[in-house]
Design an enzyme around this catalytic site. Sequence first.
Site: not given
Ligand code: PLP
Length: 348
Positions: A93, A195, A231
């Site tokens: 990722r 991210k 989300e």
């Molecule tokens: C990090 C994150 C998640 C969760 O991702 P994981 O890989 O399960 O920790 C979900 N939504 C957002 C916006 C994030 O930044």
Amino acid sequence: MLTGVSAVSEKSSVDMDWDSLTFSFTKTDRMYVARCNEGEEWEKGLMQDFENLSLSPASGVINYGQGLFEGMKAQYAEDGKVVLFRPAENARRSREGARRLGMPPIPEEMFLDAIKQTVKENIRWVPPIGKGALYIRPLLFGSGAILGVAPAPEFTFLVYVSPVGPYFKGGIKPTSLRVSDEFHRAAPGGSGGVKAIGNYAPGMVPSKMAKKDGFSEIIYLDAVNHKYVEEVGAANFFCVKNEIISTPELTGTILAGVTRSSVIELAKSRGYEVREEKIDISYAMDADECFCVGTAAVVSAIGTIEHGEKVVEFCGGRVGPITMEMYELLTSIQQRKIADEFGWTVEV
Ligand SMILES: *Cc1c(COP(=O)(O)O)cnc(C)c1O
């Protein structure tokens, strides 16, 4: 109060009250740092003491937000080993995010090596089993100076860690959420699917407003139709109706969580039908159970959702059976309490 420090040497002990850990920053011993000049290969990273950074005021990350982060956990497993959970997924990722943000991707081997080294050199900060985890925060950002809006001439990859408490203090307590009609997290074609550090500051005020009114977090709807669930803050959303588990499909505006994909696989392996689809907020509010998932949140039950004038409560405010099943399954695999049939845990 100090606990668990008596039987170990001074150097390997830490003055932590493991029972009162929360999800907050604690300074640890060591961090990993590597640099890369534009157009060149990553140099070999080095471990160093945890300390403040020296950055040009003109660095790309401070001026234009060229940066991304990752979030992972290391924790003690039943067999006494310190394990990571699917770290290659975070490595992948981060590479996809780096490409989207015009930064040089970190090779998988380098990423995993950096994570393992950082955990090993801070091993005394890993909480005892069941008390929490060592949260791992990899960062990749434009550290070089640049005045025009363009990729920085130098990039830094950094990994630091901090012990964090379990999200569920004394059990898995359902949260109350508010649907935001005013704010969106991400738009099609934007950076919601990676991210990117810039995605998070705009959510702080909406989240603070909701918390002031007694909610734990906000549910974001899609920016086009204003009706499909995206989300929950920085966690992915699931709902269950008639034993069918649904989660919003990945459209580029939703962050593809490692926990999300793990819960999908786990649920399918236990015979559930799992749908990745558009979830109308009215469908979600009519569901039998709702929960959100993420590295920090693990699997968190949603007790109530408020949308405009309407408030609904799920399972009488208790944790739903499928939510509980997914929580138990995931945490049992992460702590090697049951066989890791997927090969998801990795020793440091
Ligand atoms: C990090 C994150 C998640 C969760 O991702 P994981 O890989 O399960 O920790 C979900 N939504 C957002 C916006 C994030 O930044």
